[in-house]
Design an enzyme around this catalytic site. Structure first.
Site, PDB file in Angstrom:
ATOM      1  N   ASP A   1      12.283  -0.570  11.281  1.00  0.00           N
ATOM      2  CA  ASP A   1      12.222  -1.593  12.382  1.00  0.00           C
ATOM      3  C   ASP A   1      13.788  -1.856  12.868  1.00  0.00           C
ATOM      4  O   ASP A   1      14.687  -1.718  12.142  1.00  0.00           O
ATOM      5  CB  ASP A   1      12.020  -2.840  11.565  1.00  0.00           C
ATOM      6  CG  ASP A   1      11.950  -4.081  12.488  1.00  0.00           C
ATOM      7  OD1 ASP A   1      11.573  -3.842  13.700  1.00  0.00           O
ATOM      8  OD2 ASP A   1      12.419  -5.308  12.139  1.00  0.00           O
TER       9      ASP A   1
ATOM     10  N   THR B   1      12.006  -3.397  19.553  1.00  0.00           N
ATOM     11  CA  THR B   1      13.356  -3.542  19.537  1.00  0.00           C
ATOM     12  C   THR B   1      14.039  -2.123  19.881  1.00  0.00           C
ATOM     13  O   THR B   1      15.189  -2.201  20.515  1.00  0.00           O
ATOM     14  CB  THR B   1      13.841  -4.093  17.909  1.00  0.00           C
ATOM     15  OG1 THR B   1      13.118  -3.464  17.064  1.00  0.00           O
ATOM     16  CG2 THR B   1      13.471  -5.724  18.046  1.00  0.00           C
ATOM     17  N   THR B   2      13.520  -1.303  18.917  1.00  0.00           N
ATOM     18  CA  THR B   2      14.151   0.307  19.255  1.00  0.00           C
ATOM     19  C   THR B   2      14.070   0.501  20.585  1.00  0.00           C
ATOM     20  O   THR B   2      15.133   1.169  21.036  1.00  0.00           O
ATOM     21  CB  THR B   2      13.408   1.204  18.250  1.00  0.00           C
ATOM     22  OG1 THR B   2      13.470   0.418  17.036  1.00  0.00           O
ATOM     23  CG2 THR B   2      14.064   2.525  18.116  1.00  0.00           C
TER      24      THR B   2
ATOM     25  N   ASP C   1       5.750  -7.818  12.860  1.00  0.00           N
ATOM     26  CA  ASP C   1       5.803  -7.371  14.061  1.00  0.00           C
ATOM     27  C   ASP C   1       4.446  -7.426  14.648  1.00  0.00           C
ATOM     28  O   ASP C   1       4.065  -7.877  16.101  1.00  0.00           O
ATOM     29  CB  ASP C   1       6.165  -5.849  14.206  1.00  0.00           C
ATOM     30  CG  ASP C   1       7.868  -5.912  14.050  1.00  0.00           C
ATOM     31  OD1 ASP C   1       8.241  -6.835  13.903  1.00  0.00           O
ATOM     32  OD2 ASP C   1       8.183  -4.622  14.071  1.00  0.00           O
TER      33      ASP C   1
END
Length: 551
Positions: free
Chosen positions: A65, A98-99, A391
């Protein structure tokens, strides 16, 4: 930093302060931001790898994550910290992507370096990036597809995409089913979803397949007295935010007792006070008492005699969930206890899960609060499952709220890249260069997906582009088959907000870092590394000395 006045230097900054300016400052900031993006880049996509993070006390976190990795990394460089903010914003807003957000921000900065070298002014690049980001938002809304809030199949696919590549892949079908059921249960009439009402209880032991959804609330507590019933059918639940103990005086008072019978009277009176409180609970008709504060030993005895199941010191958040699931009101005063304040549940029972007692409140009429029990072989597995579920829950709830989704697998990025290049041609001027750079930067997502899967990024990009030029807007990269595929058919889809938010926050962070041309670091403790140290670290400035070749 000094001003020269009549041949005599006047110092403005404290001695030992460092100042980097112009191109040097920009290069150092861009290098740090790129290093952050490089750190999480390999985790992207279904074939992404995991990171093992060990902190100073030796605690281990194994995760895929992006935001967790960046939060756990001890990042010193101020520009790198801005990249962490991008991930945090994305996490707060959407919970996934997020990445993607960080990688895009890193790539935007990398592309801006080329323009800076061609002497395009940073404000021109910033202006172009803003134009491109706004246009991208419009374009995403164009290619987004409607989804109904009760379309279980689509929501399951969205959950599936969010979990792919995480440690949860082994039992994905099972977990996606749990996630979608949980979200659709707690959704309100107006389709807003508060994921706070979905509680995740982690228990080590068993396998991932043993995870289950409880239509109600599970509380990690046990009965306060062994004489209490273990199971209560047709429970009438009282939620109490007051101690079931005798009242202690607020003022400092002394009671002088001179004879033994006075002491006995005093003790009897205390017991009477507690009995009066317990009688109020019993008279309300409650047979389950959930108390946020303490329950006195004598009170426990009386409650057990009355056959009431009681638990104490329950978290306030659990009381809120219980109140929502059972319809009970949280009572803050013993005198306010009435039958109308009670909630109902078909069954309240104490069960052992992995050797620990837990209270299950189930069979509620309309469970607007649910609990997911997550099981796994080791603590690290359970923690990573928890992150994957968080998530997926957020992503499904966003899809239910917005009712819009886009294809995954790099499809929207390739489409946006094409459209933005067309748009750049209409803008003209130097801003056109920045818009083209923005378009090229978006392609980092399909490129990275290909790289992480061990495929040739250039071949894959060329194939994807030709698909999109032929008008197939949902063609994305199938990393398992190593060829472009229609992502809608493959069931790889994500909520529109994941993309809009990622592109918006990446563009904002890139523009912010670009506009900095002067870094003034004051001296003293925590001033960061000296210029010499910075040079030795390849300009990473305390990012754990990542080699510049990491990109």
């Amino acid at each position: 930093m000094a001003a020269n006045l009549g041949g005599q230097p006047i110092f403005i900054l404290k001695e030992g302060s460092q100042r980097t300016r112009g191109r040097d400052a920009q290069s150092s900031n861009i290098a740090a931001a790129k290093a952050v993006a490089g750190a999480v880049r390999t985790t992207l996509g279904p074939k992404g790898m995991d990171k093992m993070l060990v902190d100073t006390i030796g605690d281990v976190v194994i995760t895929n994550d992006g935001v967790t990795i960046l939060k756990e990394m001890d990042i010193e460089h101020p520009a790198a910290k801005m990249m962490v903010e991008v991930a945090k914003t994305q996490d707060d807003e959407v919970g996934d992507g997020t990445t993607t957000a960080v990688v895009v921000a890193g790539e935007l900065l990398k592309r801006s370096e080329d323009l800076l070298e061609q002497d395009v002014h940073p404000t021109v690049i910033a202006h172009g990036y803003r134009l491109a980001a706004d246009k991208a938002q419009e374009l995403i809304k164009d290619i987004a597809i409607e989804v109904k809030a009760d379309d279980i199949e689509m929501l399951t696919k969205i959950a599936d995409t969010a979990m792919t590549g995480k440690g949860a892949e082994a039992a994905k079908e099972k977990l996606c089913d749990l996630v979608v059921r949980a979200v659709t249960m707690v959704a309100d009439e107006d389709n807003s979803v508060d994921t706070d009402f979905i509680k995740i209880e982690k228990k080590v032991g068993g396998t991932i397949d043993d995870s289950e959804i409880i239509e109600g609330v599970v509380i990690d507590k046990e009965r306060v007295h062994p004489g209490m019933p273990k199971v209560v059918e047709n429970a009438k639940i009282l939620l109490l935010n007051a101690p079931v103990e005798y009242k202690k005086t607020e003022v400092d008072a002394e009671i002088s007792i001179t004879s033994p019978d006075q002491l006995q009277m005093f003790l009897d009176e205390e017991e009477k006070m507690i009995k009066a409180i317990v009688d109020k609970v019993i008279n309300s008709g409650a047979n389950v008492l959930v108390c946020q504060k303490g329950i006195d030993d004598i009170a426990q005895h009386y409650l057990a005699k009355a056959g009431i199941l009681a638990i104490r010191r329950v978290k306030k958040s659990d009381l809120t969930k219980l109140s929502r699931a059972t319809g009970a009101s949280v009572v803050s005063s013993i005198d306010a206890i009435e039958e109308s304040e009670l909630g109902n549940a078909g069954r309240v029972e104490e069960k052992k899960v992995s050797g620990e007692e837990m209270i299950f409140v189930t069979e509620c009429v309309n469970p607007k609060a649910v609990t997911l029990i997550v099981r796994g072989g080791t603590e690290h597995v359970v923690d990573e499952l928890d992150r994957a579920l968080e998530d997926a829950l957020r992503v499904v709830s966003v899809a239910v709220e917005d009712k819009k989704f886009v294809a995954g697998g790099g499809a929207p990025e390739v489409e946006l890249s094409l459209r933005l290049r067309e748009y750049a041609a209409t803008v003209g001027g130097r801003a056109q260069l920045a818009i083209e750079a923005f378009a090229a930067a978006l392609e980092i997502i399909p490129r990275t997906l290909a790289e992480n899967a061990g495929l040739d990024p250039i071949d894959m990009l060329v194939e994807l582009r030709s698909e999109h030029e032929a008008g197939r807007k949902t063609a994305g990269l199938d990393v398992f088959e190593a060829k472009p595929t229609d992502m809608l058919v493959a069931g790889v889809i994500e909520p529109m907000r994941v993309k809009t938010q990622a592109i918006a926050s990446a563009a904002e962070a890139a523009v912010m870092i670009l506009r900095i041309d002067d870094v003034i670091a004051s001296s003293g403790a925590g001033a960061g590394p000296s210029p010499e140290e910075m040079a030795a670290m390849g300009g990473m400035g305390g990012m754990g000395g990542m080699p510049p070749g990491m990109m």
